[in-house]
Scaffold this active site. Structure first.
Site, PDB file in Angstrom:
ATOM      1  N   ILE A 107       0.838  -1.198   0.000  1.00  0.00           N
ATOM      2  CA  ILE A 107       0.000   0.000   0.000  1.00  0.00           C
ATOM      3  C   ILE A 107       0.874   1.249   0.000  1.00  0.00           C
ATOM      4  CG2 ILE A 107      -0.235  -0.061   2.529  1.00  0.00           C
ATOM      5  CD1 ILE A 107      -3.120   0.999   2.157  1.00  0.00           C
ATOM      6  N   CYS A 108       0.428   2.266  -0.714  1.00  0.00           N
ATOM      7  CA  CYS A 108       1.069   3.580  -0.736  1.00  0.00           C
ATOM      8  C   CYS A 108       2.541   3.475  -1.164  1.00  0.00           C
ATOM      9  CB  CYS A 108       0.902   4.249   0.625  1.00  0.00           C
ATOM     10  SG  CYS A 108       1.356   5.990   0.679  1.00  0.00           S
ATOM     11  N   GLY A 109       3.454   3.950  -0.348  1.00  0.00           N
ATOM     12  CA  GLY A 109       4.868   3.978  -0.719  1.00  0.00           C
ATOM     13  C   GLY A 109       5.464   2.619  -1.002  1.00  0.00           C
TER      14      GLY A 109
END
Length: 212
Positions: A107-109
Protein backbone atom coordinates in the site's frame (compact mmCIF):
# COMPACT_ATOMS: atom_id res chain seq x y z
CA UNK A 1 -1.99 -21.92 10.19
CA UNK A 2 -1.49 -18.80 8.07
CA UNK A 3 1.47 -16.64 9.05
CA UNK A 4 1.03 -12.96 8.27
CA UNK A 5 4.31 -11.03 8.20
CA UNK A 6 3.92 -7.28 8.59
CA UNK A 7 7.03 -5.41 7.54
CA UNK A 8 7.75 -2.48 9.84
CA UNK A 9 9.96 0.49 9.02
CA UNK A 10 10.41 4.02 10.33
CA UNK A 11 7.60 6.45 9.41
CA UNK A 12 5.21 3.54 8.85
CA UNK A 13 1.77 4.94 8.02
CA UNK A 14 -0.27 3.70 10.98
CA UNK A 15 -3.75 4.11 9.47
CA UNK A 16 -3.06 1.99 6.42
CA UNK A 17 -2.69 -1.23 8.42
CA UNK A 18 -5.43 -0.66 10.99
CA UNK A 19 -8.33 -2.52 9.41
CA UNK A 20 -6.47 -5.55 8.14
CA UNK A 21 -4.23 -6.25 11.14
CA UNK A 22 -6.98 -5.75 13.71
CA UNK A 23 -9.34 -8.17 11.97
CA UNK A 24 -6.74 -10.81 11.20
CA UNK A 25 -5.28 -10.69 14.70
CA UNK A 26 -8.55 -10.57 16.66
CA UNK A 27 -10.37 -13.17 14.51
CA UNK A 28 -13.60 -11.69 15.86
CA UNK A 29 -15.51 -12.14 12.60
CA UNK A 30 -13.86 -15.35 11.38
CA UNK A 31 -15.97 -18.19 10.06
CA UNK A 32 -16.08 -21.43 12.02
CA UNK A 33 -13.63 -23.39 9.90
CA UNK A 34 -11.19 -20.53 9.24
CA UNK A 35 -7.50 -21.27 9.48
CA UNK A 36 -5.85 -19.73 12.50
CA UNK A 37 -3.65 -16.69 11.99
CA UNK A 38 -0.21 -15.91 13.38
CA UNK A 39 0.62 -12.24 12.88
CA UNK A 40 4.27 -11.27 13.17
CA UNK A 41 6.06 -7.97 12.71
CA UNK A 42 9.27 -8.31 10.73
CA UNK A 43 12.10 -5.87 10.11
CA UNK A 44 15.59 -5.61 8.69
CA UNK A 45 17.09 -5.24 12.20
CA UNK A 46 16.16 -5.84 15.82
CA UNK A 47 15.91 -2.11 16.46
CA UNK A 48 12.49 -0.65 17.30
CA UNK A 49 10.84 1.47 14.65
CA UNK A 50 8.90 4.70 15.09
CA UNK A 51 5.66 5.03 13.14
CA UNK A 52 4.37 8.19 11.50
CA UNK A 53 1.95 8.46 14.41
CA UNK A 54 4.77 8.34 16.95
CA UNK A 55 4.27 4.76 18.13
CA UNK A 56 7.22 2.50 18.84
CA UNK A 57 7.06 -1.07 17.51
CA UNK A 58 9.52 -3.86 18.21
CA UNK A 59 9.94 -6.49 15.46
CA UNK A 60 8.98 -10.06 16.30
CA UNK A 61 11.48 -11.47 13.83
CA UNK A 62 14.01 -10.62 11.17
CA UNK A 63 13.70 -11.05 7.41
CA UNK A 64 15.95 -14.13 7.52
CA UNK A 65 13.48 -15.82 9.89
CA UNK A 66 10.57 -15.60 7.48
CA UNK A 67 9.13 -18.79 6.01
CA UNK A 68 7.92 -18.37 2.45
CA UNK A 69 5.16 -20.73 1.31
CA UNK A 70 1.51 -20.73 0.26
CA UNK A 71 0.34 -20.43 3.86
CA UNK A 72 2.19 -17.19 4.50
CA UNK A 73 1.48 -13.60 3.53
CA UNK A 74 3.49 -10.39 3.49
CA UNK A 75 2.03 -6.95 4.15
CA UNK A 76 4.05 -3.91 3.13
CA UNK A 77 2.76 -0.61 4.58
CA UNK A 78 3.41 2.85 3.30
CA UNK A 79 6.24 4.94 4.76
CA UNK A 80 8.45 7.87 3.82
CA UNK A 81 11.59 5.75 4.14
CA UNK A 82 11.14 3.15 1.39
CA UNK A 83 13.96 4.69 -0.66
CA UNK A 84 16.52 3.54 1.92
CA UNK A 85 18.55 0.71 0.39
CA UNK A 86 18.24 -1.39 3.55
CA UNK A 87 14.70 -2.25 2.49
CA UNK A 88 15.78 -3.89 -0.75
CA UNK A 89 16.00 -7.28 0.97
CA UNK A 90 12.31 -7.36 1.89
CA UNK A 91 11.37 -6.49 -1.68
CA UNK A 92 13.47 -9.44 -2.87
CA UNK A 93 11.51 -11.60 -0.45
CA UNK A 94 8.25 -10.13 -1.76
CA UNK A 95 9.18 -11.49 -5.19
CA UNK A 96 9.73 -14.91 -3.61
CA UNK A 97 6.32 -14.72 -1.91
CA UNK A 98 4.62 -13.96 -5.22
CA UNK A 99 6.44 -16.80 -6.97
CA UNK A 100 5.39 -19.20 -4.22
CA UNK A 101 1.73 -18.23 -4.58
CA UNK A 102 1.68 -16.43 -1.24
CA UNK A 103 -0.19 -13.16 -0.74
CA UNK A 104 1.69 -9.87 -0.96
CA UNK A 105 -0.19 -6.74 0.02
CA UNK A 106 1.49 -3.39 -0.71
CA UNK A 107 0.00 0.00 0.00
CA UNK A 108 1.07 3.58 -0.74
CA UNK A 109 4.87 3.98 -0.72
CA UNK A 110 5.38 0.22 -0.72
CA UNK A 111 3.93 0.08 -4.23
CA UNK A 112 6.77 2.36 -5.36
CA UNK A 113 9.28 -0.07 -3.88
CA UNK A 114 7.70 -2.90 -5.90
CA UNK A 115 7.64 -0.73 -9.02
CA UNK A 116 11.35 0.01 -8.66
CA UNK A 117 12.21 -3.65 -9.25
CA UNK A 118 9.69 -4.32 -12.01
CA UNK A 119 7.16 -6.30 -9.97
CA UNK A 120 4.31 -4.12 -11.24
CA UNK A 121 5.34 -4.05 -14.90
CA UNK A 122 3.08 -6.90 -16.00
CA UNK A 123 0.34 -7.15 -13.36
CA UNK A 124 -2.79 -5.08 -12.70
CA UNK A 125 -2.11 -2.73 -9.80
CA UNK A 126 -2.78 0.68 -8.31
CA UNK A 127 -1.06 3.29 -6.17
CA UNK A 128 -1.51 6.91 -5.13
CA UNK A 129 -3.11 8.05 -8.37
CA UNK A 130 -2.11 8.16 -12.01
CA UNK A 131 1.38 9.55 -12.45
CA UNK A 132 2.59 8.83 -8.91
CA UNK A 133 4.67 5.77 -9.76
CA UNK A 134 6.24 7.51 -12.75
CA UNK A 135 7.22 10.36 -10.45
CA UNK A 136 8.84 8.26 -7.71
CA UNK A 137 10.02 5.17 -9.63
CA UNK A 138 12.15 5.98 -12.70
CA UNK A 139 12.29 2.28 -13.63
CA UNK A 140 8.50 1.84 -13.64
CA UNK A 141 7.11 0.40 -16.88
CA UNK A 142 3.68 -0.81 -15.79
CA UNK A 143 1.54 2.07 -17.03
CA UNK A 144 -0.59 -0.22 -19.20
CA UNK A 145 -1.51 -2.29 -16.12
CA UNK A 146 -2.35 0.62 -13.84
CA UNK A 147 -5.96 0.76 -12.59
CA UNK A 148 -7.26 3.96 -11.06
CA UNK A 149 -8.96 2.50 -7.99
CA UNK A 150 -8.32 2.62 -4.26
CA UNK A 151 -7.22 -1.03 -4.16
CA UNK A 152 -6.64 -3.66 -6.84
CA UNK A 153 -6.37 -7.42 -6.38
CA UNK A 154 -4.53 -9.43 -9.01
CA UNK A 155 -4.61 -12.97 -7.67
CA UNK A 156 -2.02 -12.96 -4.85
CA UNK A 157 -0.80 -9.38 -5.38
CA UNK A 158 -2.99 -6.74 -3.73
CA UNK A 159 -2.02 -3.09 -4.08
CA UNK A 160 -3.60 0.09 -2.78
CA UNK A 161 -3.16 3.82 -2.49
CA UNK A 162 -2.81 5.63 0.81
CA UNK A 163 -6.59 6.09 1.20
CA UNK A 164 -7.44 2.53 0.20
CA UNK A 165 -6.82 0.74 3.49
CA UNK A 166 -10.41 -0.45 3.93
CA UNK A 167 -10.84 -1.99 0.48
CA UNK A 168 -7.27 -3.34 0.69
CA UNK A 169 -8.20 -5.09 3.94
CA UNK A 170 -11.36 -6.51 2.37
CA UNK A 171 -9.46 -7.93 -0.58
CA UNK A 172 -6.75 -9.45 1.62
CA UNK A 173 -9.32 -11.02 3.94
CA UNK A 174 -11.24 -12.34 0.93
CA UNK A 175 -8.10 -13.93 -0.53
CA UNK A 176 -7.26 -15.59 2.78
CA UNK A 177 -10.86 -16.89 3.01
CA UNK A 178 -11.19 -16.40 6.78
CA UNK A 179 -14.60 -14.64 6.68
CA UNK A 180 -17.85 -15.98 5.31
CA UNK A 181 -18.69 -14.04 2.15
CA UNK A 182 -21.82 -12.47 3.66
CA UNK A 183 -19.85 -11.48 6.76
CA UNK A 184 -17.21 -9.78 4.65
CA UNK A 185 -19.78 -7.87 2.59
CA UNK A 186 -21.65 -6.68 5.70
CA UNK A 187 -18.36 -5.76 7.38
CA UNK A 188 -17.27 -3.70 4.39
CA UNK A 189 -20.63 -1.97 4.04
CA UNK A 190 -20.66 -1.06 7.73
CA UNK A 191 -17.15 0.37 7.85
CA UNK A 192 -17.50 2.16 4.52
CA UNK A 193 -20.88 3.76 5.30
CA UNK A 194 -21.24 3.76 9.09
CA UNK A 195 -24.91 2.84 8.75
CA UNK A 196 -26.19 0.86 11.76
CA UNK A 197 -28.26 -1.54 9.68
CA UNK A 198 -25.05 -2.95 8.25
CA UNK A 199 -23.67 -3.48 11.75
CA UNK A 200 -26.72 -5.53 12.74
CA UNK A 201 -26.53 -7.43 9.45
CA UNK A 202 -22.88 -8.16 10.23
CA UNK A 203 -23.75 -9.52 13.67
CA UNK A 204 -26.38 -11.79 12.16
CA UNK A 205 -23.83 -13.42 9.85
CA UNK A 206 -21.61 -14.64 12.68
CA UNK A 207 -21.65 -18.36 13.48
CA UNK A 208 -22.79 -17.87 17.08
CA UNK A 209 -25.88 -16.00 15.87
CA UNK A 210 -26.82 -18.70 13.38
CA UNK A 211 -26.93 -21.61 15.81
CA UNK A 212 -30.22 -22.98 17.10
Amino acid sequence: MITIYVYILDTLADWELGYVTSELNSARFFKKDAQSISLKTVSCSKEPIRTMGGLTIMPDCLIDNMVVNETSALLLPGANTWSDTKHETIIERASEFLSAGAVVGAICGATAALANVGLLDNRPHTSNGSGFLEMVSPCYKGQNFYIDDSSVADNNLITAGSTGGLLWAKQIIEHLSVFQSNTLEAWYKYFSTGKPEHFFALMQTLPSNNEN
